[in-house]
Design an enzyme around this catalytic site. Structure first.
Site, PDB file in Angstrom:
ATOM      1  N   ASP A  13       0.731  -1.150  -0.316  1.00 32.65           N
ATOM      2  CA  ASP A  13       0.016   0.050  -0.007  1.00 32.65           C
ATOM      3  C   ASP A  13       0.956   1.370   0.043  1.00 32.65           C
ATOM      4  O   ASP A  13       0.333   2.273   0.584  1.00 32.65           O
ATOM      5  CB  ASP A  13      -0.985   0.031   1.283  1.00 32.65           C
ATOM      6  CG  ASP A  13      -2.016  -1.177   1.271  1.00 32.65           C
ATOM      7  OD1 ASP A  13      -2.077  -1.727   0.328  1.00 32.65           O
ATOM      8  OD2 ASP A  13      -1.898  -1.816   2.560  1.00 32.65           O
ATOM      9  N   LYS A  16       1.875   2.096  -5.359  1.00 32.38           N
ATOM     10  CA  LYS A  16       2.768   1.583  -6.599  1.00 32.38           C
ATOM     11  C   LYS A  16       2.015   2.008  -7.516  1.00 32.38           C
ATOM     12  O   LYS A  16       2.277   2.256  -8.871  1.00 32.38           O
ATOM     13  CB  LYS A  16       2.812   0.157  -6.392  1.00 32.38           C
ATOM     14  CG  LYS A  16       3.834  -0.173  -5.195  1.00 32.38           C
ATOM     15  CD  LYS A  16       3.956  -1.763  -5.278  1.00 32.38           C
ATOM     16  CE  LYS A  16       2.748  -2.406  -4.683  1.00 32.38           C
ATOM     17  NZ  LYS A  16       2.612  -2.158  -3.148  1.00 32.38           N
ATOM     18  N   GLY A  40      -4.119  -4.634  -4.317  1.00 29.34           N
ATOM     19  CA  GLY A  40      -5.187  -3.762  -4.739  1.00 29.34           C
ATOM     20  C   GLY A  40      -4.644  -2.315  -5.310  1.00 29.34           C
ATOM     21  O   GLY A  40      -4.014  -1.516  -4.375  1.00 29.34           O
ATOM     22  N   HIS A  41      -4.555  -2.277  -6.646  1.00 27.56           N
ATOM     23  CA  HIS A  41      -4.111  -0.874  -7.001  1.00 27.56           C
ATOM     24  C   HIS A  41      -5.009   0.167  -7.527  1.00 27.56           C
ATOM     25  O   HIS A  41      -5.995  -0.377  -8.315  1.00 27.56           O
ATOM     26  CB  HIS A  41      -3.078  -1.270  -8.298  1.00 27.56           C
ATOM     27  CG  HIS A  41      -1.850  -1.921  -7.817  1.00 27.56           C
ATOM     28  ND1 HIS A  41      -0.922  -2.345  -9.040  1.00 27.56           N
ATOM     29  CD2 HIS A  41      -1.202  -2.262  -6.572  1.00 27.56           C
ATOM     30  CE1 HIS A  41       0.154  -2.773  -8.330  1.00 27.56           C
ATOM     31  NE2 HIS A  41      -0.160  -2.825  -6.821  1.00 27.56           N
ATOM     32  N   GLN A 219       1.969  -5.878  -3.034  1.00 25.75           N
ATOM     33  CA  GLN A 219       2.330  -6.214  -1.799  1.00 25.75           C
ATOM     34  C   GLN A 219       3.625  -5.519  -1.467  1.00 25.75           C
ATOM     35  O   GLN A 219       4.058  -4.503  -2.294  1.00 25.75           O
ATOM     36  CB  GLN A 219       2.295  -7.506  -1.151  1.00 25.75           C
ATOM     37  CG  GLN A 219       1.087  -8.226  -1.056  1.00 25.75           C
ATOM     38  CD  GLN A 219       0.598  -8.953  -2.394  1.00 25.75           C
ATOM     39  OE1 GLN A 219       1.339  -9.701  -2.922  1.00 25.75           O
ATOM     40  NE2 GLN A 219      -0.591  -8.831  -2.682  1.00 25.75           N
TER      41      GLN A 219
HETATM   42  P1  IMP Z   1      -2.631 -12.964   2.026  1.00 26.43           P
HETATM   43  O1  IMP Z   1      -1.711 -12.545   1.074  1.00 26.43           O
HETATM   44  O2  IMP Z   1      -4.093 -12.893   1.749  1.00 26.43           O
HETATM   45  O3  IMP Z   1      -2.283 -14.410   2.401  1.00 26.43           O
HETATM   46  O4  IMP Z   1      -2.310 -11.972   3.390  1.00 26.43           O
HETATM   47  C1  IMP Z   1      -1.053 -12.234   4.127  1.00 26.43           C
HETATM   48  C2  IMP Z   1      -0.838 -10.971   4.490  1.00 26.43           C
HETATM   49  O5  IMP Z   1      -0.387 -10.015   3.524  1.00 26.43           O
HETATM   50  C3  IMP Z   1      -1.968 -10.210   5.482  1.00 26.43           C
HETATM   51  O6  IMP Z   1      -1.309  -9.567   6.667  1.00 26.43           O
HETATM   52  C4  IMP Z   1      -2.451  -9.211   4.548  1.00 26.43           C
HETATM   53  O7  IMP Z   1      -2.863  -7.980   5.237  1.00 26.43           O
HETATM   54  C5  IMP Z   1      -1.191  -8.812   3.928  1.00 26.43           C
HETATM   55  N1  IMP Z   1      -1.412  -8.395   2.433  1.00 26.43           N
HETATM   56  C6  IMP Z   1      -1.713  -9.135   1.547  1.00 26.43           C
HETATM   57  N2  IMP Z   1      -1.722  -8.223   0.332  1.00 26.43           N
HETATM   58  C7  IMP Z   1      -1.805  -6.953   0.657  1.00 26.43           C
HETATM   59  C8  IMP Z   1      -1.554  -5.846   0.015  1.00 26.43           C
HETATM   60  O8  IMP Z   1      -1.902  -5.569  -1.060  1.00 26.43           O
HETATM   61  N3  IMP Z   1      -1.472  -4.669   0.730  1.00 26.43           N
HETATM   62  C9  IMP Z   1      -1.110  -4.796   2.042  1.00 26.43           C
HETATM   63  N4  IMP Z   1      -1.100  -5.912   2.792  1.00 26.43           N
HETATM   64  C10 IMP Z   1      -1.240  -6.973   1.925  1.00 26.43           C
END
Ligand code: IMP
Length: 408
Positions: A13, A16, A40-41, A219
């Site tokens: 977040d 990007k 999420g972009h 991420q």
């Molecule tokens: P997962 O990717 O859904 O397995 O989540 C694993 C961890 O990564 C959790 O703490 C999520 O909140 C975090 N996470 C996954 N995708 C994002 C993102 O796009 N932005 C911020 N945190 C993320």
């Protein structure tokens, strides 16, 4: 062969999407190499707000070929919905502009179910990402090639039989629901079939003929399965190594761009040494609208952690930093940045004076308040990497370019 890579330097977040979008306009190829629809972009063009979760942001400008590499995990139904939403907003998505690797794995409803049932401790996005990667590594996953050779339906049926044997947590009622949902998945996979093909030869050729290529990380570095704050991480390599395994092509990135938010946020559980639980944390959340693009969850907010960022620079070899959301810091009397940790893990802070002035949308470095420039330059000196762009607001034009981002 100007190849660029953009990665989040913190916990995701960082903003990007906006930079990727600015770059993507000039690119011939835009590549996603890891993750799934957990990203999420948000991209704002004029009055229109586009949210992409999995499709590379390059589709929006329409110039480039957009590739979902083998390192990604792709949910057929949510991908189809995402394509439909973009199409309704006027974005053209055709098989010559959008490619899914046959070696990418599928995220299916069983993965979403297992994510909800098993991963509460991590605070995942519940998009089935971890369970899909689990299947990949366990060698029980279903790859997108099954969309092309017609084996998907049988593979999914067999997979559910396997799941029934292995997971006591999936009860009879649930497994029946999942089996009832097979036709819906079969239909979604069929619709996406025209987009599935091996893009590696295309990319390899592109690296030779001088095409411009952008790799779009999702991420952030400290959510990396190997280098992040394990186990509070995602299930892919979000840092630079993932670009190679996740696309299958070697590129010598001319710009390795780290997106650094001018404070720190994270969602979900896990360590966050500079987290603020007071009104300053809330002020950052409010100014920065720190609520997840994918899940809507409020993000945890805190001071900038330079000790952590130093590590991020080491891992990724950043040679260009985009410093984002500086306008969210206006009005804070004093700003703290962590420069090291004490033996108990608490941060050692350096304090800098804040600024009152609103800098939203500022496009000239010299027009920033003195203290704002001092903050930026402190970060730059500490990290030893140039801050090439300061982002001063959500719009594409809200940038100060201190060093050209495009390679000559
Ligand atoms: P997962 O990717 O859904 O397995 O989540 C694993 C961890 O990564 C959790 O703490 C999520 O909140 C975090 N996470 C996954 N995708 C994002 C993102 O796009 N932005 C911020 N945190 C993320």
């Amino acid at each position: 062969m100007p190849a660029y890579i953009v990665m989040g330097a913190q916990w995701g977040d960082e903003g990007k999407g906006k930079i990727v979008d600015v770059l993507a306009e000039k690119m011939d190829f835009v590549v996603r190499f890891q993750g799934g629809a957990n990203a999420g972009h948000t991209v704002i063009h004029g009055d229109i707000k586009y949210v992409t979760h999995l499709i590379p942001s390059g589709v929006i400008s329409g110039r480039s070929v957009n590739i979902i590499g083998n390192g990604c995990v792709v949910n057929p139904t949510t991908l189809f919905e995402e394509m439909e939403t973009l199409r309704k907003q006027g974005v053209n998505i055709s098989p010559d502009k959008f490619i899914i690797s046959p070696a990418a794995h599928m995220v299916l409803p069983i993965h979403e179910y297992l994510d909800r049932a098993l991963n509460e401790k991590i605070g995942t996005t519940n998009r089935g990402i971890g369970p899909a990667y689990t299947d990949k590594v366990r060698r029980t996953g279903i790859r997108w090639e099954s969309a092309c050779d017609g084996s998907f339906e049988e593979a999914y049926r067999e997979h559910l039989d396997f799941v029934e044997k292995v997971y006591a947590i999936v009860d009879d009622k649930e497994i029946q629901l999942l089996r009832d949902g097979i036709p819906e998945q079969v239909e979604a996979v069929k619709r996406l079939r025209p987009f599935v093909r091996d893009a590696r030869p295309l990319l390899a050729e592109a690296t030779k003929n001088g095409s411009k290529i952008l790799y779009e990380g999702a991420q952030g570095t400290f959510l990396d399965i190997d280098h992040g704050t394990y186990p509070f991480v995602t299930s892919s390599n979000t840092s630079i190594g993932g670009a190679y395994t996740g696309s299958g092509v070697f590129l010598d990135f001319v710009k390795r761009i780290g997106i650094v938010k001018s404070y720190t946020t994270r969602v979900g559980e896990g360590p966050f040494p500079t987290e603020l639980f007071d009104e300053t944390g809330q002020a950052l959340r409010d100014h920065g609208n720190e609520y997840g693009a994918t899940t809507g969850r409020p993000r945890r907010c805190g001071w900038l952690d330079l000790a952590l960022l130093k590590e991020s620079c080491m891992i990724n070899g950043f040679n260009y930093i985009v410093f984002s959301k500086i306008s969210c810091l206006s009005g804070l009397e004093t700003l703290k940045v962590a420069i090291a940790y004490n033996s108990d893990g608490s941060p050692v802070y350096h304090e800098l004076p804040g600024w009152e002035e609103d800098v939203l949308g500022c496009t000239e470095y010299d027009k920033l308040p003195d203290n704002c420039r001092k903050y930026i330059e402190f970060v730059e000196d500490f990290l030893g990497v140039p801050i090439g762009i300061v982002s001063t607001g959500p719009d594409r034009d809200h940038v100060i370019e201190r060093q050209p981002i495009f390679a000559k």
